[in-house]
Design a protein around this motif. Structure first.
Motif, mmCIF file in Angstrom:
data_model
loop_
_atom_site.group_PDB
_atom_site.id
_atom_site.type_symbol
_atom_site.label_atom_id
_atom_site.label_comp_id
_atom_site.label_asym_id
_atom_site.label_seq_id
_atom_site.Cartn_x
_atom_site.Cartn_y
_atom_site.Cartn_z
ATOM 1 N N VAL A 77 48.402 17.287 100.374
ATOM 2 C CA VAL A 77 48.969 17.187 101.802
ATOM 3 C C VAL A 77 48.310 18.136 102.519
ATOM 4 N N THR A 78 48.289 17.714 103.860
ATOM 5 C CA THR A 78 47.590 18.554 104.975
ATOM 6 C C THR A 78 48.722 19.395 105.465
ATOM 7 N N GLY A 79 48.337 20.853 105.996
ATOM 8 C CA GLY A 79 49.577 21.531 106.528
ATOM 9 C C GLY A 79 49.866 22.496 105.779
ATOM 10 N N LYS A 80 50.462 23.741 106.355
ATOM 11 C CA LYS A 80 51.037 24.803 105.458
ATOM 12 C C LYS A 80 52.571 25.036 105.491
ATOM 13 N N GLN A 81 53.385 23.866 106.031
ATOM 14 C CA GLN A 81 54.547 24.215 106.580
ATOM 15 C C GLN A 81 55.373 24.355 105.241
ATOM 16 N N LYS A 82 55.071 23.537 104.207
ATOM 17 C CA LYS A 82 56.105 23.608 103.060
ATOM 18 C C LYS A 82 55.536 24.461 101.848
ATOM 19 N N ILE A 83 54.485 25.327 102.266
ATOM 20 C CA ILE A 83 54.007 26.364 101.234
ATOM 21 C C ILE A 83 55.425 27.244 100.700
ATOM 22 N N PRO A 84 55.994 27.666 101.263
ATOM 23 C CA PRO A 84 57.082 28.710 100.849
ATOM 24 C C PRO A 84 58.083 27.865 100.012
ATOM 25 N N ALA A 85 58.515 26.662 100.330
ATOM 26 C CA ALA A 85 59.318 25.849 99.564
ATOM 27 C C ALA A 85 58.791 25.237 98.099
ATOM 28 N N PHE A 86 57.323 25.159 98.524
ATOM 29 C CA PHE A 86 56.747 24.910 97.152
ATOM 30 C C PHE A 86 56.687 26.195 96.132
ATOM 31 N N LEU A 87 56.286 27.290 96.653
ATOM 32 C CA LEU A 87 56.045 28.357 95.967
ATOM 33 C C LEU A 87 57.525 28.619 95.251
ATOM 34 N N THR A 88 58.767 28.531 95.798
ATOM 35 C CA THR A 88 59.829 28.469 95.129
ATOM 36 C C THR A 88 59.929 27.623 94.261
ATOM 37 N N SER A 89 59.774 26.220 94.469
ATOM 38 C CA SER A 89 59.803 25.360 93.187
ATOM 39 C C SER A 89 59.129 25.730 92.138
ATOM 40 N N LEU A 90 57.684 26.052 92.558
ATOM 41 C CA LEU A 90 56.746 26.341 91.459
ATOM 42 C C LEU A 90 57.389 27.556 90.621
ATOM 43 N N TYR A 91 57.938 28.538 90.952
ATOM 44 C CA TYR A 91 58.536 29.600 90.269
ATOM 45 C C TYR A 91 59.588 28.936 89.392
ATOM 46 N N GLN A 92 60.226 27.958 89.902
ATOM 47 C CA GLN A 92 61.423 27.363 89.080
ATOM 48 C C GLN A 92 60.747 26.584 87.899
ATOM 49 N N GLU A 93 59.763 26.077 88.067
ATOM 50 C CA GLU A 93 59.063 25.174 87.198
ATOM 51 C C GLU A 93 58.464 26.181 85.986
ATOM 52 N N VAL A 94 58.098 27.373 86.505
ATOM 53 C CA VAL A 94 57.827 28.188 85.537
ATOM 54 C C VAL A 94 58.653 28.627 84.595
ATOM 55 N N LEU A 95 59.934 28.878 85.151
ATOM 56 C CA LEU A 95 61.061 29.182 84.271
ATOM 57 C C LEU A 95 61.225 28.154 83.240
ATOM 58 N N LEU A 96 61.234 27.025 83.693
ATOM 59 C CA LEU A 96 61.659 25.663 82.824
ATOM 60 C C LEU A 96 60.621 25.494 81.694
ATOM 61 N N GLN A 97 59.234 25.785 81.958
ATOM 62 C CA GLN A 97 58.312 25.682 81.189
ATOM 63 C C GLN A 97 57.592 27.009 80.218
ATOM 64 N N ARG A 98 58.464 28.098 80.579
ATOM 65 C CA ARG A 98 57.701 29.187 79.975
ATOM 66 C C ARG A 98 57.633 29.426 78.388
ATOM 67 N N ARG A 99 58.516 28.457 77.669
ATOM 68 C CA ARG A 99 58.442 28.502 76.210
ATOM 69 C C ARG A 99 57.605 27.454 75.594
ATOM 70 N N VAL A 100 56.970 26.668 76.475
ATOM 71 C CA VAL A 100 56.049 25.461 75.918
ATOM 72 C C VAL A 100 54.939 25.887 75.063
ATOM 73 N N PHE A 101 54.374 26.879 75.448
ATOM 74 C CA PHE A 101 53.340 27.421 74.755
ATOM 75 C C PHE A 101 53.401 29.078 74.625
ATOM 76 N N ASP A 102 52.784 29.555 73.460
ATOM 77 C CA ASP A 102 53.082 31.005 73.354
ATOM 78 C C ASP A 102 52.204 31.849 74.287
ATOM 79 N N SER A 103 50.984 31.724 74.476
ATOM 80 C CA SER A 103 50.125 32.630 75.421
ATOM 81 C C SER A 103 48.871 31.741 75.659
ATOM 82 N N PHE A 104 48.369 32.162 76.706
ATOM 83 C CA PHE A 104 47.367 31.632 77.445
ATOM 84 C C PHE A 104 46.057 32.589 77.377
ATOM 85 N N ASP A 105 44.819 32.149 77.400
ATOM 86 C CA ASP A 105 43.584 32.874 77.562
ATOM 87 C C ASP A 105 42.623 32.580 78.912
#
Length: 400
Positions: free
Chosen positions: A52-80
């Motif tokens: 999408v174009t524009g920056k207005q929703k970046i703060p809301a997106f980052l908040t949601s991304l951090y929530q997704e991180v919490l939901l998915q943090r146990r799918v894999f053990d570690s990353f390289d």
């Protein structure tokens, strides 16, 4: 350490297990993490990636991304590997990137030598920006140059100039990045093989560590696709595109680049993209952000291709998964062939036999022998590998 807690459920409602994970990720082949940042300063005429174009929703997106991180943090053990793509991730500020990386490190484990790549648009960056993000632990850049010709950049709808593309490369070096790559596109109307070769000669003079050369694909729903359908320009025919491919490969390999995947070239093994290689080697990966894909070795799932739906679902504490499929053995075999024939390394016949329980050469000899005779494939040290012409025909080689 247990990778999955007992009864852990992944998207799509399918149970996962440590044994399945280890089977999909043999020793030395950890999964990769991909983040899709869906924001752009403007939309390129050829682009079919979700953004999408524009920056207005970046703060809301980052908040949601951090929530997704919490939901998915146990799918894999570690990353390289960590790859931050888009969209245009360089639209984020160094402060936003610092916060993002902090959240990732708090919730995921990364190996000490993890490859951390950020895609950047030449119009967004300068030495100061790159110095700041390098201090955050980003150790690889992918610069979306696409061309060094202004008329080509205008045709593609890029928002940077050829001079900015060159300045971005110099800025990367000044900021201390010795591991970076650029994207280039060929097969563009108005571009001939002579002008393309001049572009490649410029690449050699700049000593670019990694190079991705993509054939222009005109997608129907893009502005470029609609213009093509209206007859406003004509695409090169298949014979001309084949010549572009063959001459590019020969020219760059003669100059010392390793043509390790259909579209990718590296100055030495240490400059091969470790993250993207996971896709071609069928190594699991986790994708976060709208439209991001994930793969655990047997299952593949995709996030919603809508920023608003992504934000809404995560505000409710729901995973933003839209589709999930469990691949059959036949589908896994076909994908292994399809992906393997895109790479110089090809298919390890012993590993293929151990994974799928049959000898590929014995079962497919009738189909393989003509391809070997035609010079599209070769067998070297137990590996079935595409030749240069084989890589040009890689998509059809898998249909043995």
């Amino acid at each position: 350490m247990q990778i999955f807690p007992k009864e852990e459920i992944i998207p799509g409602g399918q149970e996962n297990s440590r044994a399945e994970f280890l089977a999909a990720c043999p020793e030395g082949k950890r999964p990769g993490l991909y983040l899709h940042i869906p924001f752009c300063g403007s939309k390129c005429r050829y682009c079919n990636f979700f953004s999408v174009t524009g920056k207005q929703k970046i703060p809301a997106f980052l908040t949601s991304l951090y929530q997704e991180v919490l939901l998915q943090r146990r799918v894999f053990d570690s990353f390289d590997t960590l790859y931050i793509g888009g969209g245009t991730p360089s639209i984020l500020t160094p402060l936003q990137l610092a916060d993002l990386l902090s959240h990732l490190r708090q919730n995921f484990e990364f190996t000490e030598d993890a490859e951390v790549t950020l895609e950047v648009n030449p119009a967004d960056i300068d030495v100061s920006f790159l110095e700041q993000i390098r201090l955050l632990g980003i150790n690889r850049l992918n610069i979306g140059s696409q061309s060094f010709e202004d008329k080509i950049l205008d045709f593609l709808g890029r928002r940077h100039s050829s001079n900015q593309a060159l300045q971005a490369i110099m800025a990367a070096r000044q900021a201390g990045f010795d591991n970076f790559g650029i994207d280039l596109i060929y097969g563009i109307p108005g571009q001939n093989r002579h002008s393309w070769k001049m572009t490649l000669e410029q690449v050699l003079s700049l000593k670019i560590p990694h190079l991705s050369c993509y054939q222009l694909t005109v997608e129907p729903d893009t502005p470029l696709g609609k213009a093509c359908a209206q007859g406003l320009f004509k695409m090169p025919d298949n014979d001309e595109l084949f010549e572009f491919f063959m001459e590019t490969s020969e020219f760059l390999e003669d100059a010392g680049y390793c043509h390790y995947e259909v579209s990718n070239f590296a100055l030495g093994a240490c400059r091969i993209s470790r993250h993207n290689s996971k896709y071609w080697q069928h190594i699991p990966y986790l994708g976060l952000g709208p439209a991001a894909h994930s793969f655990d070795g047997k299952k593949r799932w995709e996030n919603v291709r809508s920023l608003d739906s992504y934000l809404l679902r995560l505000s409710r504490g729901e995973r933003p998964v839209e589709n999930c499929e469990i691949l059959t053995e036949d589908e896994l075999q076909l994908e292994t062939l399809f992906l393997g024939f895109r790479t110089k390394a090809g298919i390890d016949l012993k590993s293929f036999s151990e994974k799928f329980g049959f000898d590929l050469w014995t079962k497919k000899k009738h189909a393989l022998e003509p391809l070997l005779a035609a010079g599209h494939l070769k067998i070297t040290a137990g590996r079935l590998q595409p030749t240069r012409t084989g890589m040009a025909l890689a998509d059809s080689l898998a249909l043995l």
